[in-house]
Design a protein around this motif. Structure first.
Motif, PDB file in Angstrom:
ATOM      1  N   MET A 146       0.793  -1.163  -0.046  1.00 57.17           N
ATOM      2  CA  MET A 146      -0.068  -0.025  -0.148  1.00 57.17           C
ATOM      3  C   MET A 146       0.826   1.432  -0.089  1.00 57.17           C
ATOM      4  SD  MET A 146      -3.404  -0.910   1.078  1.00 57.17           S
ATOM      5  CE  MET A 146      -4.178  -0.188   2.486  1.00 57.17           C
ATOM      6  N   PRO A 147       0.118   2.442  -0.480  1.00 58.45           N
ATOM      7  CA  PRO A 147       0.845   3.618  -0.326  1.00 58.45           C
ATOM      8  C   PRO A 147       0.616   3.974   1.134  1.00 58.45           C
ATOM      9  CG  PRO A 147      -1.041   4.022  -1.496  1.00 58.45           C
ATOM     10  CD  PRO A 147      -1.128   2.620  -1.094  1.00 58.45           C
ATOM     11  N   MET A 148       1.376   5.427   1.570  1.00 59.00           N
ATOM     12  CA  MET A 148       0.847   5.691   2.906  1.00 59.00           C
ATOM     13  C   MET A 148      -0.295   6.515   3.062  1.00 59.00           C
ATOM     14  SD  MET A 148       3.402   5.226   5.149  1.00 59.00           S
ATOM     15  CE  MET A 148       3.182   6.443   6.266  1.00 59.00           C
ATOM     16  N   ILE A 149      -1.262   5.527   3.210  1.00 54.77           N
ATOM     17  CA  ILE A 149      -2.649   5.990   3.270  1.00 54.77           C
ATOM     18  C   ILE A 149      -3.202   5.261   4.687  1.00 54.77           C
ATOM     19  CG2 ILE A 149      -3.062   6.696   0.975  1.00 54.77           C
ATOM     20  CD1 ILE A 149      -4.602   4.039   0.533  1.00 54.77           C
ATOM     21  N   PRO A 150      -4.305   6.071   5.306  1.00 52.53           N
ATOM     22  CA  PRO A 150      -4.966   5.546   6.505  1.00 52.53           C
ATOM     23  C   PRO A 150      -5.370   3.865   6.579  1.00 52.53           C
ATOM     24  CG  PRO A 150      -5.740   7.738   6.179  1.00 52.53           C
ATOM     25  CD  PRO A 150      -5.123   7.328   4.926  1.00 52.53           C
ATOM     26  N   GLU A 151      -5.652   3.581   5.277  1.00 46.86           N
ATOM     27  CA  GLU A 151      -6.233   2.186   5.176  1.00 46.86           C
ATOM     28  C   GLU A 151      -5.007   1.118   5.402  1.00 46.86           C
ATOM     29  OE1 GLU A 151      -6.854   4.739   3.178  1.00 46.86           O
ATOM     30  OE2 GLU A 151      -9.049   4.735   2.811  1.00 46.86           O
ATOM     31  N   ILE A 162      -8.396 -10.052  14.244  1.00 45.67           N
ATOM     32  CA  ILE A 162      -8.814 -11.324  13.820  1.00 45.67           C
ATOM     33  C   ILE A 162      -7.843 -12.443  13.992  1.00 45.67           C
ATOM     34  CG2 ILE A 162     -10.984 -10.599  12.504  1.00 45.67           C
ATOM     35  CD1 ILE A 162      -9.476 -11.497   9.902  1.00 45.67           C
ATOM     36  N   GLY A 163      -6.559 -11.990  14.380  1.00 43.42           N
ATOM     37  CA  GLY A 163      -5.594 -12.899  14.457  1.00 43.42           C
ATOM     38  C   GLY A 163      -4.965 -13.494  13.223  1.00 43.42           C
ATOM     39  N   ALA A 164      -5.183 -12.874  12.263  1.00 44.56           N
ATOM     40  CA  ALA A 164      -4.373 -13.096  10.678  1.00 44.56           C
ATOM     41  C   ALA A 164      -3.174 -12.420  10.621  1.00 44.56           C
ATOM     42  CB  ALA A 164      -5.306 -12.984   9.796  1.00 44.56           C
ATOM     43  N   PRO A 165      -1.961 -13.111  10.776  1.00 44.60           N
ATOM     44  CA  PRO A 165      -0.505 -12.175  10.652  1.00 44.60           C
ATOM     45  C   PRO A 165      -0.673 -11.480   9.391  1.00 44.60           C
ATOM     46  CG  PRO A 165      -0.310 -14.296  11.177  1.00 44.60           C
ATOM     47  CD  PRO A 165      -1.796 -14.456  10.775  1.00 44.60           C
ATOM     48  N   HIS A 166      -0.200 -10.098   9.460  1.00 49.02           N
ATOM     49  CA  HIS A 166       0.124  -9.757   8.273  1.00 49.02           C
ATOM     50  C   HIS A 166       1.419  -9.772   7.782  1.00 49.02           C
ATOM     51  CE1 HIS A 166       1.832  -6.019  10.474  1.00 49.02           C
ATOM     52  NE2 HIS A 166       0.406  -6.126  11.112  1.00 49.02           N
ATOM     53  N   SER A 167       1.680  -9.300   6.500  1.00 48.97           N
ATOM     54  CA  SER A 167       2.904  -9.126   5.912  1.00 48.97           C
ATOM     55  C   SER A 167       2.999  -8.003   4.997  1.00 48.97           C
ATOM     56  CB  SER A 167       3.425 -10.638   5.414  1.00 48.97           C
ATOM     57  OG  SER A 167       4.582 -10.426   4.354  1.00 48.97           O
ATOM     58  N   VAL A 168       3.490  -6.980   5.303  1.00 45.03           N
ATOM     59  CA  VAL A 168       3.382  -5.534   4.724  1.00 45.03           C
ATOM     60  C   VAL A 168       4.762  -5.909   3.783  1.00 45.03           C
ATOM     61  CG1 VAL A 168       3.372  -3.335   4.880  1.00 45.03           C
ATOM     62  CG2 VAL A 168       2.448  -4.517   6.431  1.00 45.03           C
ATOM     63  N   VAL A 169       4.596  -5.283   2.432  1.00 49.12           N
ATOM     64  CA  VAL A 169       5.639  -5.041   1.661  1.00 49.12           C
ATOM     65  C   VAL A 169       5.608  -3.524   1.204  1.00 49.12           C
ATOM     66  CG1 VAL A 169       6.711  -5.954  -0.879  1.00 49.12           C
ATOM     67  CG2 VAL A 169       5.311  -7.594   0.748  1.00 49.12           C
ATOM     68  N   PHE A 170       6.640  -3.166   1.422  1.00 47.51           N
ATOM     69  CA  PHE A 170       6.924  -1.604   1.017  1.00 47.51           C
ATOM     70  C   PHE A 170       6.534  -1.541  -0.486  1.00 47.51           C
ATOM     71  CE2 PHE A 170      10.130   1.316  -0.853  1.00 47.51           C
ATOM     72  CZ  PHE A 170       9.436   2.558  -0.151  1.00 47.51           C
ATOM     73  N   GLY A 171       5.702  -0.315  -0.694  1.00 49.20           N
ATOM     74  CA  GLY A 171       5.009  -0.304  -1.929  1.00 49.20           C
ATOM     75  C   GLY A 171       6.228   0.255  -3.078  1.00 49.20           C
ATOM     76  N   GLY A 172       7.477   0.285  -2.682  1.00 53.88           N
ATOM     77  CA  GLY A 172       8.536   0.773  -3.682  1.00 53.88           C
ATOM     78  C   GLY A 172       9.191  -0.442  -4.035  1.00 53.88           C
ATOM     79  N   PHE A 173       8.839  -1.744  -3.563  1.00 54.25           N
ATOM     80  CA  PHE A 173       9.248  -3.245  -4.155  1.00 54.25           C
ATOM     81  C   PHE A 173       8.795  -3.320  -5.331  1.00 54.25           C
ATOM     82  CE2 PHE A 173      10.880  -4.074   0.261  1.00 54.25           C
ATOM     83  CZ  PHE A 173      12.317  -4.144  -0.026  1.00 54.25           C
ATOM     84  N   SER A 174       9.339  -4.049  -6.040  1.00 56.22           N
ATOM     85  CA  SER A 174       9.017  -4.552  -7.361  1.00 56.22           C
ATOM     86  C   SER A 174       7.688  -6.000  -7.245  1.00 56.22           C
ATOM     87  CB  SER A 174      10.072  -5.139  -8.262  1.00 56.22           C
ATOM     88  OG  SER A 174      10.579  -6.497  -7.617  1.00 56.22           O
ATOM     89  N   TYR A 268       9.645  -8.905   6.181  1.00 52.85           N
ATOM     90  CA  TYR A 268      10.996  -9.798   5.428  1.00 52.85           C
ATOM     91  C   TYR A 268      11.777  -8.515   5.222  1.00 52.85           C
ATOM     92  CZ  TYR A 268       8.188 -13.532   4.023  1.00 52.85           C
ATOM     93  OH  TYR A 268       7.322 -14.581   4.026  1.00 52.85           O
ATOM     94  N   THR A 269      13.042  -9.068   5.519  1.00 52.11           N
ATOM     95  CA  THR A 269      14.111  -7.939   5.676  1.00 52.11           C
ATOM     96  C   THR A 269      15.424  -8.743   4.891  1.00 52.11           C
ATOM     97  OG1 THR A 269      15.496  -6.555   7.078  1.00 52.11           O
ATOM     98  CG2 THR A 269      15.020  -8.608   7.734  1.00 52.11           C
ATOM     99  N   GLY A 314       5.584   0.248   5.351  1.00 48.87           N
ATOM    100  CA  GLY A 314       6.485  -0.884   4.897  1.00 48.87           C
ATOM    101  C   GLY A 314       7.727  -1.646   5.516  1.00 48.87           C
ATOM    102  N   TRP A 315       8.004  -0.568   6.508  1.00 47.49           N
ATOM    103  CA  TRP A 315       9.267  -0.989   7.180  1.00 47.49           C
ATOM    104  C   TRP A 315       8.950  -1.184   8.438  1.00 47.49           C
ATOM    105  CZ3 TRP A 315      12.359  -1.883   3.278  1.00 47.49           C
ATOM    106  CH2 TRP A 315      12.450  -1.110   2.386  1.00 47.49           C
ATOM    107  N   ILE A 316       9.953  -1.772   9.477  1.00 46.75           N
ATOM    108  CA  ILE A 316       9.805  -1.927  10.874  1.00 46.75           C
ATOM    109  C   ILE A 316       9.188  -0.899  11.576  1.00 46.75           C
ATOM    110  CG2 ILE A 316      12.202  -1.825  11.471  1.00 46.75           C
ATOM    111  CD1 ILE A 316       9.433  -4.314  12.566  1.00 46.75           C
ATOM    112  N   THR A 317      10.109   0.473  11.098  1.00 49.29           N
ATOM    113  CA  THR A 317      10.033   1.819  12.047  1.00 49.29           C
ATOM    114  C   THR A 317       8.269   2.075  11.611  1.00 49.29           C
ATOM    115  OG1 THR A 317      12.128   2.190  11.427  1.00 49.29           O
ATOM    116  CG2 THR A 317      10.741   4.205  12.387  1.00 49.29           C
ATOM    117  N   GLY A 318       7.810   1.950  10.684  1.00 51.34           N
ATOM    118  CA  GLY A 318       6.374   2.185  10.593  1.00 51.34           C
ATOM    119  C   GLY A 318       5.466   1.364  11.214  1.00 51.34           C
TER     120      GLY A 318
END
Ligand code: WTA
Length: 649
Positions: A146-151, A162-174, A268-269, A314-318
């Motif tokens: 996603m981009p940096m939007i509230p969603e 709901i206990g579903a683990p997320h995996s966020v991938v930075f929007g700048g990745f291919s 992922y890192t 998309g990063w751990i800091t976020g």
């Protein structure tokens, strides 16, 4: 230290003698001014963390055991149950703070949204119901791109609900990077957007999401937030508009009680090999660590502070300091979609003035860029609302620290230089702004409850001078493993030095016991605070049909900290432009990994045993004179590379 140690600039750091004690004025209202917390944690770190978990986190079932530590496996608050989205939202609404603003969101084009905690609760509950409706069950992985939007925050919190683990991938990745991460996690649902705003234009995300779904095997549904308004291709049955699904969704969704050690997310890192690692973070320890550090490192007063962390979710800091820590503390934040120089070079300062930001957290690379743009940019704005400044992601050079202190902090804001990693989950080494006298360029001391020690090559502890940074005790936010690869977890972090976590960083202890972080000692580069593996970029280069062999190094760069430099041997008869190769890396990994320079060479310097000599390549890239090269298989190649590097400089 290893001869791979990246040493340039270190001497300048160690010479830095200026000290900045907290002002009497700051100390008057600071949460902590003395050493009590350090003393308490030194007595009994488990009891210390247990107190934090009790005071700062709400549990639906208390834990039985604070820590179960069987190296390398740590379990915190064993037997306890809680829900992270409840901690981040519901409990504040229940406490009568529903009308408090959670996010002042600012879109790059200037559009804004204000979201209160009550509104966040409704939207997160609705989206949690949407996910359930798409068949997402507890334990299922959900990818977010996603981009940096509230969603983006809503999606993460709905997963947590709901206990579903997320995996966020930075929007700048291919698309390829996204596909690899989807496959590794076997995610069922992908949440994305049509596009987002960057530098005044819409950058499309949906096409990459589509390609990634094609190239991977597990995605059943794609949820698309409309943001960019750009045209998108559509797969009926698979693709759904976020706003359409939300229309019919109920705002009632009870938070699922989760076990303290249930997986909260994967992130992922880059490591030292080509494949990114899915770092696992769990529930109770992670939220305790992020809530504690966000409160004390930033001296947070949730009633009055306005916190702004400029990272991407998309990063751990976020993850830790836009979503989990700040929301768990119930504070008001600014979230910004775009770049710092749109429409003008003063956009950040305009935002700080507009929202009266009081705590500002950014990366040294950004500060060095602001320095280039000039002190007149921040001077256009009233920044007097600021009271604490933070940095993260890479070592900060004293010049940048001083510039930040003077031009952004008006000379009277403490600076917290925070060292931590995706793996640590939260801040580990940092000043406490009311208690610590800072030195520009030093992250100072481990936080209460954290034990960091330097060791030499033989694992002997070093009390003064340089060494490898290790952590000797488990901490609540610590990674619980690498998704699907327990062996790699043990090998990467726990095998280099017996009974210790090896962070991959070099550091120095000065005569006063201050820690100076010096950067990675492994094959990981740090470019603008982003971790990029040299091997990953090499793999991307050799996946190009014209490339026979590639060697990649991170070279010192005045703005980005390090820059990606590549040396490439072409296949016989192949002809390809350097620009094509740079674009190829961007499409394989993402624009952040694009080499700054690529040198095409007939050969690479290797030891007689055939190992590429990266240190030497780095010396060449940084324009240093290189010493004895007689052990090289063919030392003439170095002269040739040096001539090329000099010509390019
Ligand atoms: C580097 C980012 C010096 C370090 C939170 C670490 C730092 C890597 C600092 C982790 C700092 C982070 N001073 N170096 N204050 N903060 N680093 O996983 O090399 O993206 O190992 O986490 O960034 O990067 P990651």
């Amino acid at each position: 230290m290893s001869d791979e140690q990246h040493t340039s600039g270190i001497e300048a750091l160690a010479d830095e003698q200026r000290t900045f004690p907290p002002s009497e004025d700051f100390k008057k209202t600071a949460l902590t001014v003395g050493t009590e917390m350090y003393d308490e944690a030194a007595q009994d770190d488990e009891a210390f963390w247990a107190r934090q978990a009790t005071e700062l986190v709400s549990w639906s079932k208390p834990w039985d055991t604070v820590l179960d530590w069987q190296l390398p496996d740590a379990k915190w608050f064993v037997g306890g149950e809680l829900n992270v989205s409840y901690n981040c939202i519901d409990r504040h609404v229940e406490a009568g703070k529903g009308d408090k603003v959670a996010f002042h969101w600012e879109g790059e084009p200037g559009d804004t949204r204000t979201i209160t905690y009550a509104e966040l609760l409704d939207e997160v509950s609705q989206f949690a119901n949407v996910l359930k409706g798409l068949g997402v069950e507890q334990g299922d992985r959900v990818n977010i791109y996603m981009p940096m939007i509230p969603e983006a925050a809503v999606a993460m919190l709905a997963c947590a609900r709901i206990g579903a683990p997320h995996s966020v991938v930075f929007g700048g990745f291919s698309s390829q990077s996204l596909a690899d991460r989807i496959d590794d996690a076997q995610a069922k649902v992908l949440i994305t957007a049509d596009g987002g705003y960057r530098r005044g234009e819409v950058f499309p995300l949906k096409p990459a999401a589509d390609e990634a779904c094609e190239a991977s095997s597990s995605i059943e549904h794609v949820v698309v937030v409309k943001r960019g308004g750009n045209d998108v291709a559509w797969v009926d049955g698979r693709d759904h508009w976020y706003h359409e699904l939300m229309e019919g969704a109920s705002t009632e969704c009870a938070p699922e009680p989760m076990d303290s050690e249930d997986l909260l997310f994967l992130l992922y890192t880059s490591g030292t090999t080509g494949t990114p690692k899915g770092i696992m973070h769990t529930t109770g320890g992670y939220i305790t660590h992020t809530t504690f550090t966000h409160k004390y490192v930033f001296d947070l007063k949730p009633e009055t502070d306005i916190f702004w962390c400029t990272a991407d979710v998309g990063w751990i800091t976020g993850h830790s300091y836009i979503v989990y820590g700040p929301l768990s503390n119930g504070c008001t934040q600014v979230m910004y979609e775009g770049v710092p120089n749109h429409p003008g070079n003063d956009r950040f300062w305009e935002i700080i003035e507009k929202y009266q930001v009081s705590i500002f957290y950014t990366a040294p690379t950004a500060i060095r860029t602001f320095m280039k743009w000039g002190a007149e940019e921040p001077a256009k704005h009233d920044l007097s609302s600021l009271r604490v400044l933070g940095t993260v992601g890479e070592p900060i050079n004293p010049e940048a620290w001083i510039w930040y202190h003077e031009n952004i902090g008006g000379g009277n804001c403490p600076i917290v230089d925070t060292w931590w990693q995706t793996e640590t989950g939260g801040i580990m080494i940092s000043p406490l702004p009311g208690a610590t006298t800072t030195k520009p360029g030093s992250a100072t001391f481990p936080l209460p409850g954290v034990t960091a020690k330097l060791v030499d090559d033989e694992a002997n502890e070093v009390d003064n001078g340089g060494g490898y940074l290790t952590l000797t005790r488990p901490w609540p936010g610590m990674l619980r493993g690498i998704w699907g690869d327990p062996e790699r977890f043990r090998d990467t972090y726990w095998s280099r030095f017996p009974d210790r976590y090896f962070a991959g960083d070099g550091a120095k202890l000065d005569d006063d016991g201050y820690l100076w972080l010096l950067g990675r000692v492994d094959d990981v580069m740090n470019v603008s605070g982003h971790r990029i593996s040299t091997t990953e970029v090499e793999s991307a280069l050799v996946s190009h049909p014209a490339v026979a062999e590639a060697a990649v190094v991170g070279a010192d760069d005045a703005t980005t900290g390090q820059a990606v430099m590549a040396y490439v041997i072409l296949r016989g008869g192949a002809d390809v432009g350097v620009e094509d190769l740079r674009s190829h890396v961007a499409s394989e990994i993402g624009a952040i990994a694009k080499p700054k320079a690529i040198f095409i060479t007939p050969d690479l310097p290797k030891t007689r045993s055939g190992k590429i000599m990266r240190r030497l390549l780095r010396d060449v890239a940084e324009g240093r004179n290189i010493g004895d090269t007689t052990t090289l298989a063919d030392s003439s190649i170095v002269d040739e590379l040096q001539a090329k590097a000099a010509a390019a400089a």
